[in-house]
Scaffold this active site. Sequence first.
Site, mmCIF file in Angstrom:
data_model
loop_
_atom_site.group_PDB
_atom_site.id
_atom_site.type_symbol
_atom_site.label_atom_id
_atom_site.label_comp_id
_atom_site.label_asym_id
_atom_site.label_seq_id
_atom_site.Cartn_x
_atom_site.Cartn_y
_atom_site.Cartn_z
ATOM 1 N N HIS A 164 7.303 3.718 9.935
ATOM 2 C CA HIS A 164 6.277 3.566 11.083
ATOM 3 C C HIS A 164 7.572 3.356 11.949
ATOM 4 O O HIS A 164 8.690 2.664 11.558
ATOM 5 C CB HIS A 164 5.766 2.051 11.060
ATOM 6 C CG HIS A 164 4.827 2.063 11.675
ATOM 7 N ND1 HIS A 164 3.928 2.770 13.207
ATOM 8 C CD2 HIS A 164 3.700 1.316 11.899
ATOM 9 C CE1 HIS A 164 3.180 2.581 13.448
ATOM 10 N NE2 HIS A 164 2.763 1.130 12.848
ATOM 11 N N ASP A 169 -0.068 6.115 16.614
ATOM 12 C CA ASP A 169 0.027 5.661 15.259
ATOM 13 C C ASP A 169 -1.254 4.068 15.676
ATOM 14 O O ASP A 169 -2.172 4.102 15.053
ATOM 15 C CB ASP A 169 1.031 5.164 14.128
ATOM 16 C CG ASP A 169 0.374 4.969 12.594
ATOM 17 O OD1 ASP A 169 -0.431 5.629 12.162
ATOM 18 O OD2 ASP A 169 -0.296 3.613 13.008
ATOM 19 N N GLU A 204 -5.566 4.368 14.675
ATOM 20 C CA GLU A 204 -5.705 3.404 14.124
ATOM 21 C C GLU A 204 -7.285 2.313 14.716
ATOM 22 O O GLU A 204 -7.835 1.546 14.135
ATOM 23 C CB GLU A 204 -4.922 2.938 12.843
ATOM 24 C CG GLU A 204 -3.804 2.098 13.954
ATOM 25 C CD GLU A 204 -2.972 0.944 13.170
ATOM 26 O OE1 GLU A 204 -2.441 2.066 12.397
ATOM 27 O OE2 GLU A 204 -2.248 0.423 12.808
ATOM 28 N N ASP A 237 4.555 -4.695 8.870
ATOM 29 C CA ASP A 237 5.731 -4.338 10.045
ATOM 30 C C ASP A 237 5.905 -6.179 10.331
ATOM 31 O O ASP A 237 6.661 -6.407 10.706
ATOM 32 C CB ASP A 237 4.711 -4.162 11.156
ATOM 33 C CG ASP A 237 4.375 -2.122 10.779
ATOM 34 O OD1 ASP A 237 5.601 -1.972 10.809
ATOM 35 O OD2 ASP A 237 3.036 -1.892 10.258
ATOM 36 N N ALA A 238 5.033 -6.964 10.445
ATOM 37 C CA ALA A 238 5.473 -8.100 10.389
ATOM 38 C C ALA A 238 6.424 -9.139 10.160
ATOM 39 O O ALA A 238 7.660 -9.292 9.722
ATOM 40 C CB ALA A 238 4.530 -8.982 10.464
ATOM 41 N N VAL A 275 0.822 -1.289 0.287
ATOM 42 C CA VAL A 275 -0.374 -0.001 0.192
ATOM 43 C C VAL A 275 0.843 1.198 -0.370
ATOM 44 O O VAL A 275 0.641 1.905 -1.016
ATOM 45 C CB VAL A 275 -1.387 0.177 1.542
ATOM 46 C CG1 VAL A 275 -1.619 1.093 1.156
ATOM 47 C CG2 VAL A 275 -1.962 -1.458 1.394
ATOM 48 N N GLN A 276 1.395 1.314 1.257
ATOM 49 C CA GLN A 276 2.768 2.762 0.990
ATOM 50 C C GLN A 276 3.839 2.471 -0.158
ATOM 51 O O GLN A 276 4.546 4.107 -0.756
ATOM 52 C CB GLN A 276 2.969 2.873 2.281
ATOM 53 C CG GLN A 276 2.441 3.549 3.160
ATOM 54 C CD GLN A 276 2.576 4.870 2.744
ATOM 55 O OE1 GLN A 276 2.886 5.301 3.125
ATOM 56 N NE2 GLN A 276 1.125 5.112 3.188
ATOM 57 N N GLY A 322 -1.816 4.903 2.076
ATOM 58 C CA GLY A 322 -1.055 5.444 0.508
ATOM 59 C C GLY A 322 -1.565 5.581 -0.195
ATOM 60 O O GLY A 322 -0.753 5.923 -1.214
ATOM 61 N N GLN A 378 8.342 -7.810 8.101
ATOM 62 C CA GLN A 378 10.596 -6.895 8.285
ATOM 63 C C GLN A 378 11.264 -7.671 8.953
ATOM 64 O O GLN A 378 11.960 -7.654 9.139
ATOM 65 C CB GLN A 378 9.893 -5.876 8.842
ATOM 66 C CG GLN A 378 8.976 -4.242 8.275
ATOM 67 C CD GLN A 378 9.517 -3.235 8.805
ATOM 68 O OE1 GLN A 378 9.273 -2.983 9.504
ATOM 69 N NE2 GLN A 378 8.237 -2.080 8.026
#
Length: 349
Positions: free
Chosen positions: A124, A208, A212, A100-101, A40-41, A153, A103
Amino acid sequence: MAKLNFGGVEENVVTREEFPLAKAQEVLKNETVAVIGYGVQGPGQALNQKDNGINVIVGQRKNSKTWDKAIADGFVPGETLFEIEEALQRGTIICYLLSDAAQIALWPTVQKHLTPGKALYFSHGFGITFNEQTGIVPPKDVDVFLVAPKGSGTSLRRMFLQGRGLNSSYAIFQDATGKAKERVIALGIAVGSGYLFETDFRKEVYSDLTGERGTLMGAIQGIFAAQYQVLRDKGHTPSEAFNETVEELTQSLMPLVAENGMDWMYANCSTTAQRGALDWWKKFRDATAPVFKDLYESVATGKESQRSIDSNSQTDYREKLDAELKELRESEMWQAGKTVRSLRPENQK
Ligand SMILES: NC(=O)c1ccc[n+]([C@@H]2O[C@H](COP(=O)([O-])OP(=O)(O)OC[C@H]3O[C@@H](n4cnc5c(N)ncnc54)[C@H](O)[C@@H]3O)[C@@H](O)[C@H]2O)c1
Ligand SMILES: CC(C)(O)[C@@H](O)C(=O)O
Ligand SMILES: [Mg+2]
Ligand SMILES: [Mg+2]
């Protein structure tokens, strides 16, 4: 850096006037910005940088849907689109835009390519702040910073194409080269931010994750669902319940709030509505405040990050998320919404 007064508190912000695109292009002229991940980003940030004249390449797994999407978006295999490892090796600035996971799993590979002087960029504060859970600890001789667009994004790209700009926060975790600040701000402008506000990694991720889960996504769906159900239980039709819960908010009232604040939206409604809203908003605040406190605690103790890592590291995480989204989509409220949306004049042939 401009100092602006936010409701009585002075804060630093970077505007496009003081840091124009030409300055960002100058700062980044000898850099290769490698955007790793095209979910997305990734597309929003990579395309905005490309259109802004930055030397940007994309790193993505070959034979994936997103590889094909990058090609369809104008990235060229062997020139501006590479397998992840090759992009990591070519990039002087690594924009780490996997989920994030994900990564966590790729981190040993990324680490290998973080040679002295390179920069590691996040959107993030997650990986660094929760490093006991993620294992993401960068070497000391690279810059580490973040630019976190405050929105999807998809909006980042759309607003850029409309000549607008989503705001972003930025933070520096590590300045190894002495140039971290100009690098991060240049990237913030290059990815299409309208302006940038200062934070740190921990504050970015705490706020953040709270936002969310709270008013931006979680709480809003919860409040919608509660009001819709009460109206339905009291015999109102789905269209009436949906209109009074969602459609009027998104189509009529939120645009007024966005333009000029809550009091102005109120002032453009009847005195009857104003009287009621002014009487009731504090009851909603008081009823929900304990939930928001629990939520912040759950974020700050690492429970939310752990939950996100545990669920999104599973091989079937995508199918499971899709199934939960389907449940929302197929609920009566959002099915009613689908019909309501189709009736908007702009959606009628
Ligand atoms: N989604 C947003 O609009 C948004 C907004 C602000 C910040 N962020 C942050 O930006 C970062 C990227 O988020 P996103 O939502 O764009 O990510 P995403 O969930 O869309 O995933 C990005 C990419 O990761 C790839 N990927 C997933 N697992 C992988 C694996 N094991 N190996 C290799 N690639 C893998 C996916 O194919 C995808 O191309 C995150 O840190 C997120 O918190 C996202
Ligand atoms: C778009 C959001 C919600 O602001 C972002 O934080 C995300 O995680 O996708
Ligand atoms: Mg987020
Ligand atoms: Mg966010």
